[in-house]
Design an enzyme around this catalytic site. Structure first.
Site, PDB file in Angstrom:
ATOM      1  N   GLY A  59       0.822  -1.204   0.000  1.00 31.51           N
ATOM      2  CA  GLY A  59       0.000   0.000   0.000  1.00 31.51           C
ATOM      3  C   GLY A  59       0.848   1.243   0.000  1.00 31.51           C
ATOM      4  CG  HIS A  60      -0.080   4.310  -2.001  1.00 32.84           C
ATOM      5  ND1 HIS A  60      -0.784   5.082  -2.898  1.00 32.84           N
ATOM      6  CD2 HIS A  60       0.412   3.267  -2.705  1.00 32.84           C
ATOM      7  CE1 HIS A  60      -0.727   4.523  -4.096  1.00 32.84           C
ATOM      8  NE2 HIS A  60      -0.002   3.416  -4.000  1.00 32.84           N
ATOM      9  N   GLY A  61       1.017   3.352   2.672  1.00 32.93           N
ATOM     10  CA  GLY A  61       1.341   3.783   4.025  1.00 32.93           C
ATOM     11  C   GLY A  61       0.147   4.333   4.776  1.00 32.93           C
TER      12      GLY A  61
END
Length: 412
Positions: A255-257
């Protein structure tokens, strides 16, 4: 007794006692003792657990019956696989509290024309809702993702439907629920207060577009704990008007955090105040602890933000304030004021040589940024002829660096 424990005990007692009681009116088993919940079974209202029969109306009718009853009630979704299009559960209700005991798997219809309102399951206008049971919402997004045309656009009229949307909810608990392969966002929480989510499992492939795990906006006192989230976008994203949020013990990746933002897109956005993210582990994510605002944004404020005790494993941008989000070299500067932000005890590995990046606005520079005990190791691939410095980068940021600093602190 705390909010989570209070709801957990109540829900267990309500469900356990209700299942021992005799049958009453059609579709419901009503207790013989005051304050024991009536149980409304979706299969008594026409739902068929064969994975082929459309069950949306059966779900709605079951919930409406529970809503209209007096005293506490339980909507029971037994084990099995149910197929469903768009569903709305709407309050307020005569019955309180309402427990949704979800034990089965609900599969979303794959025909996108069936989502006229752009959502799959919406639950709104309740005080004291409990949803639990170990069941699964499967958005079957793998057939929809190739049709996503929004990408990273700020605004888009063709976003794919989120799986589970909570609006205007108070004193509510979501526990032991699985969400997989949402078409759009897996879950959205909006305009809600004192909302607790615990022990969730949210999963989609890392390349699935705009499949954020949990998005929170215009909400106060939201707590997310002990959950595993891996998607194609932010594991958790915190939007405008959010305050007093506590996020802890999250396992994130891919994911993107975990992101605050993006902020500053629309007129009248509320400030973001009091966000605490602690004791989380991020693995193979593109970002770690991130705050992002649109480059040419409208004025608002983000403050009182803490990222503490975070482990990064092979994370591309572990610590990142990005006030040029979506700029692509365009003119303009963010008007979102970022202040009182603390990154503490951030440790692990990164695949980028610029592990700390504080890129703040020229219009309203960041103030009160603190980095304490940052211990990151660069494990990226470097050319034998090029020695990439392991560094921190700061622009328009008033920052203090305390304790261990790896990479080395910005020089001012």
């Amino acid at each position: 007794m705390g909010l989570l424990k209070r709801f957990e005990v109540n829900a267990l007692c309500f469900v356990g006692l209700a299942l021992l009681l005799s049958c009453g009116a059609k579709g419901a088993r009503r207790g013989l003792v005051n304050n024991v919940p009536a149980v409304f079974d979706v299969t008594k209202f026409g739902a068929v657990a064969d994975g082929e029969t459309e069950c949306a109306q059966a779900f709605i009718q079951t919930f409406n019956a529970a809503c209209a009853s007096t005293g506490p009630s339980t909507v029971l979704i037994p084990p099995g696989t149910y197929l469903s299009g768009e569903v709305f559960f709407q309050g307020p209700c005569s019955s309180s509290p309402i427990t949704v005991e979800m034990r089965g798997t609900i599969m979303a219809q794959t025909d996108l024309t069936l989502y006229n309102n752009g959502v799959w399951f919406t639950i709104e206008n309740f005080d004291g809702l409990v949803m639990r049971g170990g069941g699964t919402f499967n958005g079957q997004g793998e057939q929809a993702w190739p049709k996503d045309s929004c990408g990273s656009k700020a605004t888009c009229d063709n976003r794919l439907a989120p799986s589970l949307v909570f609006n205007n909810m108070n004193n509510s608990l979501l526990q032991d629920i699985n969400l997989v392969n949402s078409k759009g966002f897996h879950m959205k929480i909006g305009r809600s207060n004192f909302f607790t989510a615990h022990n969730l499992n949210i999963a989609a492939p890392g390349d699935s577009p705009n499949t954020d795990g949990i998005h929170i906006s215009e909400s106060d006192h939201v707590t997310i704990t002990d959950s595993t989230i891996g998607t194609g976008d932010d594991c958790i994203s915190i939007g405008e008007g959010s305050s007093n949020l506590n996020i802890s013990r999250i396992t994130c990746g891919p994911g993107h955090g975990i992101s605050v933002g993006s902020l500053g897109l629309r007129p009248g956005e509320g400030d973001v105040i009091g966000i605490v993210v602690t004791n989380c582990t991020l693995t193979n994510t593109t970002n770690g602890a991130r705050i992002k605002t649109w480059h040419n944004s409208l004025p608002t404020h983000a403050s009182g933000i803490v990222f503490d005790d975070i482990v990064m494993n092979n994370v591309r941008n572990p610590i990142f304030i990005d006030q040029n989000y979506g700029s692509k070299q365009k003119q303009g500067s963010s008007s979102v004021k970022i202040s009182d932000v603390h990154f503490r005890n951030i440790r692990g590995t990164t695949i980028t040589n610029q592990a700390v990046s504080l890129q703040c606005s020229t219009t309203v520079p960041c103030e009160g940024i603190e980095l304490v005990d940052i211990n990151l190791t660069f494990i990226g691939i470097t050319s034998p002829n090029i020695a990439l410095p392991f560094s921190a980068s700061c622009a328009n940021a008033k920052a203090a660096f305390l304790g261990k600093q790896s990479p080395a602190a910005c020089a001012f």
